[in-house]
Design a protein around this motif. Structure first.
Motif, PDB file in Angstrom:
ATOM      1  N   ARG A 122       0.885  -1.053   0.041  1.00 55.88           N
ATOM      2  CA  ARG A 122       0.035   0.115   0.046  1.00 55.88           C
ATOM      3  C   ARG A 122       0.804   1.294   0.026  1.00 55.88           C
ATOM      4  NH1 ARG A 122      -1.512   2.802   5.089  1.00 55.88           N
ATOM      5  NH2 ARG A 122      -3.168   4.374   4.773  1.00 55.88           N
ATOM      6  N   ASN A 124       0.440   5.091   0.451  1.00 55.33           N
ATOM      7  CA  ASN A 124      -0.308   6.259   1.198  1.00 55.33           C
ATOM      8  C   ASN A 124       0.042   7.584   0.508  1.00 55.33           C
ATOM      9  OD1 ASN A 124      -2.076   8.055   2.653  1.00 55.33           O
ATOM     10  ND2 ASN A 124      -1.541   7.179   4.363  1.00 55.33           N
ATOM     11  N   CYS A 126      -0.813  10.563   1.115  1.00 55.65           N
ATOM     12  CA  CYS A 126      -0.742  11.732   2.245  1.00 55.65           C
ATOM     13  C   CYS A 126       0.882  12.052   2.126  1.00 55.65           C
ATOM     14  CB  CYS A 126      -1.185  11.079   3.442  1.00 55.65           C
ATOM     15  SG  CYS A 126      -2.865  10.960   3.775  1.00 55.65           S
ATOM     16  N   ASP A 156      -3.744   4.511  -1.901  1.00 54.83           N
ATOM     17  CA  ASP A 156      -4.698   5.058  -0.743  1.00 54.83           C
ATOM     18  C   ASP A 156      -4.615   6.655  -0.777  1.00 54.83           C
ATOM     19  OD1 ASP A 156      -6.087   5.874   1.610  1.00 54.83           O
ATOM     20  OD2 ASP A 156      -5.131   4.114   2.644  1.00 54.83           O
ATOM     21  N   THR A 157      -5.723   7.169  -1.143  1.00 51.07           N
ATOM     22  CA  THR A 157      -5.831   8.573  -1.546  1.00 51.07           C
ATOM     23  C   THR A 157      -5.749   9.403  -0.001  1.00 51.07           C
ATOM     24  OG1 THR A 157      -8.186   8.697  -1.037  1.00 51.07           O
ATOM     25  CG2 THR A 157      -7.392   8.364  -3.461  1.00 51.07           C
ATOM     26  N   GLN A 158      -5.490  10.660  -0.211  1.00 49.51           N
ATOM     27  CA  GLN A 158      -5.310  11.484   1.074  1.00 49.51           C
ATOM     28  C   GLN A 158      -6.794  11.812   1.647  1.00 49.51           C
ATOM     29  OE1 GLN A 158      -2.438  14.360   1.208  1.00 49.51           O
ATOM     30  NE2 GLN A 158      -3.937  16.261   1.983  1.00 49.51           N
ATOM     31  N   SER A 290     -10.388   7.224   1.193  1.00 54.26           N
ATOM     32  CA  SER A 290     -10.436   7.722   2.489  1.00 54.26           C
ATOM     33  C   SER A 290     -11.803   8.488   2.659  1.00 54.26           C
ATOM     34  CB  SER A 290      -9.168   8.616   2.590  1.00 54.26           C
ATOM     35  OG  SER A 290      -8.172   8.116   2.504  1.00 54.26           O
ATOM     36  N   LYS A 319     -12.887   3.156   2.192  1.00 53.01           N
ATOM     37  CA  LYS A 319     -12.219   3.200   3.592  1.00 53.01           C
ATOM     38  C   LYS A 319     -13.460   3.537   4.557  1.00 53.01           C
ATOM     39  CE  LYS A 319      -8.000   4.535   4.542  1.00 53.01           C
ATOM     40  NZ  LYS A 319      -7.100   5.540   4.353  1.00 53.01           N
TER      41      LYS A 319
HETATM   42  K   LIG Z   1      -4.636   8.082   3.154  1.00 52.32           K
END
Ligand SMILES: [K+]
Ligand SMILES: Nc1ncnc2c1ncn2[C@@H]1O[C@H](COP(=O)(O)OP(=O)(O)OP(=O)(O)O)[C@@H](O)[C@H]1O
Ligand SMILES: CC(=O)C(=O)O
Ligand SMILES: [Mg+2]
Length: 571
Positions: A122, A124, A126, A156-158, A290, A319
Motif C-alpha cells: 500500500r 499512502n 498523504c 490510498d488517497t489523502q 479515504s 475506507k
Molecule cells: K490516506
C-alpha cells in the motif's frame, strides 16, 4: 472408473424470462445443464467405467502428447514454497497488506516483505512525492516480474479531511504539556516558526470556537482552543506527544465531533483526482478512498476509472473511517469492490470503545455482500519501536483473524518502524495459528450468507459455491479448484471460508494479483479453455511437475464457464 451425474437445472425452463448477464456468462446459459461429476479414486471397487470420462492415465498421456509443449502456470514464489513445504492444509488464508514508507521502499526491503508474505503493497498518498510513489511501484513490478511474486499495489488517497502540514521536512515535532501552539492557514516563510503548524483546511479558523478540544491523530496529542486571532488559532497542549507530518486533526465540542462546513468537504479532493489519474496511468490494482461518506462517490469513481482505463481492472476499496461511512455502510460496501476498517481515523470520529463493534459489523457486512475486507491500523503499533508485540496486540490480531477478515494491514509498523519484517512475521504466524485452531475445532460458524446476485444464473453460481464449499468440508478434501475468468466464482468460494485452500485459476496476471487480497485464495495464472476435462488434466500435470500436488490428493473443481462441480482424486 468414473461416475458422472447429470442434473438438469430448472433454469432451462425459465430461460425465456431470464436476463442473463453476458459479462459473467459468455456462453449461452440454457445450452449447458449443470453437471455434477464425481470421479473416484481408481482403486475404488464401487467405481464404474464411463467411456465419456477420462481415466487418470489418459490425463497424463494427453498432456504429454502435446509434443512436450507444456503451457506454463504462474503462481507466486512464496505460496509455491509454502505448499511444497507444508502441503495444502497449512497455507495461510488471511492476506497481508503492508504500507510502504521510508523503512521499506528499497528493492531489498520490498523483497524481504514479499518473501515474508506481503500480498499487497500500500502506498499512502498523504506522504511522499509522486516520484517516490512511482519508484516504489516500479520496484514492486520488477520484483513480480523477475522473482515470481504477485504483490498487488494499493494506492490510498489523502482525502480532504483536515490535517496538518508536513512540518517543513521535520520527521516530528514534540508538543509539551501546557505549551501554546498556533494552528494557522496563513502561509509562512521557511523555516517553520516555533510551535506553529499549518492546517490544510481554509475554513479552519471560522469553524473552531474557543473552548473546543483539538485532537491530533484521534487523540495522540490534545489541545484546548484558547484564542482566535484572524487566521491563527492559539491552542494549549493538554495531552503532550509527538506531532507527525500530515497528522489528521479533528475538533470536538461538548463531547461530540464538530461537523460544520468541514463536513461538506468533497470526499475526493482535487489532489486526490490527480493521484487517481496517476494510479490509473500506473495501472495500480486497488485504489482505496479515504473518508467515504456515501455510495455515490464510489459509483462516480468507478465510472471515472472505467472511462479512462479500457480494461478497467482497478478495484475500488471504500475506507470506513467516518461517522457518515458507518451510517451508509451497506450502500457504500455494495457499491465498492471491497472495504477497509480504517481504525485510525474511525477511532477519532467515534468513541474508541465503539471501534471493536464497528469492526465486527463491517467485517460481517462485507462477507454477506461478498466484498473483501481489510482490518487496518495499530494492529502491532508497539512494533514501530520494539521487536516484540504486546500480548494485547497479539489478541487484537487474533480477533481479526477469528472474525475471518480477508486481510490484515500494517501501517507505521512497516512504513517507518524499526522492525517491518518482524511485524509481518507476527501477522503471519498468528494468522496461521488461529486459522488452524479454528479448523481443528471445527468452528464453522453458521453465518447467514444471503444471495448477492439478482439474476437467476448468479444465484446458481452462489448455490454451487456454497455447496462445493460444504462438500469440501464434509469430505475433507485437500483443495478446491476454481476456473474463473472474472474472479466472481473464486470470491464466492472464498466467502464460504472453507477448511481447505482454494486454488483460483484465472487467465490474466492483473486478476491474479487482485484475487490476492481475498481470504484463502491461491491465485494462479493459467490459460484454459471451456473444456473442463482438458483444464483439469493440464492443471494436474503442471502442478504435479512443480511438486505442488501429488497423486491421491482429493480435489473439488468448479468453473464459471461450465457451471459444474467435480470431485476428483489427483491421478
Ligand atoms: K490516506
Ligand atoms: N510514503 C511515506 N513517506 C514517509 N512516511 C510515511 C509514508 N507512508 C507512511 N508514512 C509514515 O507512517 C505512518 C503510518 O502510515 P499510515 O499510512 O497509516 O499513515 P496515516 O497518515 O496515519 O494514515 P491515513 O492517512 O491512511 O489515515 C504515517 O503517519 C507516516 O508517518
Ligand atoms: C488506514 C487509515 O486510513 C486509518 O486507519 O485511518
Ligand atoms: Mg485514515
Amino acid at each position: 472408473m468414473l461416475r458422472s451425474l447429470h442434473c438438469f437445472t430448472p433454469a432451462t425452463y425459465f430461460k425465456p424470462f431470464l436476463p442473463i448477464p453476458t459479462h459473467h456468462f459468455p456462453r449461452t446459459f440454457s445450452a449447458k445443464p449443470i453437471t455434477i461429476k464425481a470421479s473416484v479414486a481408481p482403486s475404488d471397487p464401487n467405481s464404474v467405467s464411463d467411456p465419456d470420462s477420462v481415466s487418470p492415465q489418459v490425463l497424463i498421456s494427453s498432456t504429454n502428447g502435446t509434443g512436450g509443449v507444456i503451457p506454463s502456470i504462474e503462481v507466486d514464489a512464496v505460496t509455491e514454497a509454502e505448499l511444497k513445504e507444508n502441503g495444502f492444509r497449512s497455507t495461510r488464508r488471511t492476506k497481508l497488506v503492508c504500507t510502504i514508507g521510508p523503512a521499506t521502499c528499497g528493492s531489498e526491503q520490498l523483497e524481504a516483505l514479499a518473501f515474508g508474505g506481503m500480498n499487497v503493497a500500500r502506498i499512502n498518498m498523504c506522504h511522499g512525492t509522486r516520484d517516490w510513489h512511482k519508484r516504489v511501484i516500479d520496484r514492486v513490478r520488477r520484483l513480480n516480474q523477475e522473482k515470481g511474486y504477485a504483490v498487488a499495489i494499493m494506492m490510498d488517497t489523502q482525502g480532504s479531511e483536515i490535517h496538518m502540514s508536513d512540518l517543513a521536512g521535520a520527521s516530528s515535532a514534540k508538543a509539551e504539556d501546557g505549551e501554546v501552539w498556533t494552528f494557522t492557514v496563513r502561509a509562512f516563510d521557511l523555516p517553520r516558526p516555533e510551535r506553529t503548524i499549518n492546517v490544510s483546511y481554509d475554513g479552519f479558523a471560522e469553524d473552531v470556537k474557543v473552548g473546543d478540544e483539538l485532537l491530533v491523530d484521534g487523540g495522540m496529542v490534545r489541545f484546548d482552543v484558547i484564542e482566535k486571532i484572524g487566521p491563527d488559532v492559539k491552542c494549549r497542549c493538554t495531552d503532550p506527544g509527538l506531532l507527525l507530518p500530515r497528522a489528521n486533526l479533528t475538533f470536538w465540542r461538548d463531547g461530540s465531533l464538530v461537523r460544520e462546513r468541514n463536513a461538506m468537504l468533497p470526499t475526493i479532493s482535487s489532489k486526490d483526482w490527480l493521484d487517481i489519474d496517476f494510479g490509473i496511468a500506473e495501472s495500480v490494482d486497488f485504489i482505496a478512498i479515504s473518508f467515504v461518506k456515501s455510495a455515490e462517490v464510489i459509483t462516480h469513481l468507478k465510472s471515472y476509472i472505467a472511462a479512462r482505463s479500457l480494461d478497467s481492472d482497478i478495484a475500488v476499496i471504500a475506507k470506513i473511517e467516518s461517522i457518515d461511512s458507518l451510517k451508509n455502510l451497506e450502500a457504500i460496501i455494495q457499491a465498492s469492490d471491497g472495504a477497509m476498517v480504517a481504525r485510525g481515523d474511525l477511532g477519532a470520529q467515534i468513541p474508541l470503545e465503539q471501534v471493536p463493534s464497528a469492526q465486527q459489523k463491517i467485517v460481517q457486512v462485507c462477507r454477506q455482500l461478498n466484498k473483501p475486507v481489510i482490518v487496518a491500523s495499530q494492529l502491532l503499533e508497539s512494533m514501530i519501536e520494539y521487536p516484540t508485540p504486546t500480548r494485547a496486540e497479539v489478541a487484537d490480531v487474533s480477533e481479526a483473524v477469528r472474525q475471518r477478515a480477508d486481510a490484515l494491514m500494517l501501517s507505521g509498523e512497516s512504513a517507518m518502524g524499526q522492525f517491518p519484517e518482524k511485524a509481518l512475521s507476527v501477522l503471519r504466524t498468528v494468522s496461521v495459528r488461529i486459522e488452524r485452531w479454528w479448523r481443528e475445532g471445527k468452528r464453522h460458524e453458521a453465518m447467514e450468507l444471503p444471495s448477492v446476485g439478482s439474476a437467476f444464473s448468479d444465484r446458481i453460481s452462489e448455490e454451487m459455491c456454497n455447496s462445493a464449499a460444504k462438500m469440501a468440508n464434509n469430505l475433507e478434501v485437500d483443495a478446491l479448484f476454481v476456473y474463473t475468468k472474472t474472479g466472481h466464482m473464486a470470491s464466492l468460494l472464498s466467502r464460504c471460508r472453507p477448511d481447505c485452500p482454494i486454488f483460483a485459476f484465472t487467465t490474466t496476471t492483473s486478476l491474479r494479483r487482485r484475487l490476492n487480497l481475498q481470504w484463502g485464495l491461491i491465485p494462479f495464472r493459467l490459460s484454459f479453455t471451456d473444456d473442463m476435462e482438458t483444464n483439469l488434466h493440464r492443471t494436474f500435470s503442471l502442478l504435479k511437475a512443480r511438486g505442488m500436488i501429488k497423486s491421491g490428493d482429493l480435489v473439488i473443481a468448479v468453473s464459471d464457464m461450465l457451471q459444474s462441480i467435480q470431485v476428483i482424486t489427483v491421478p
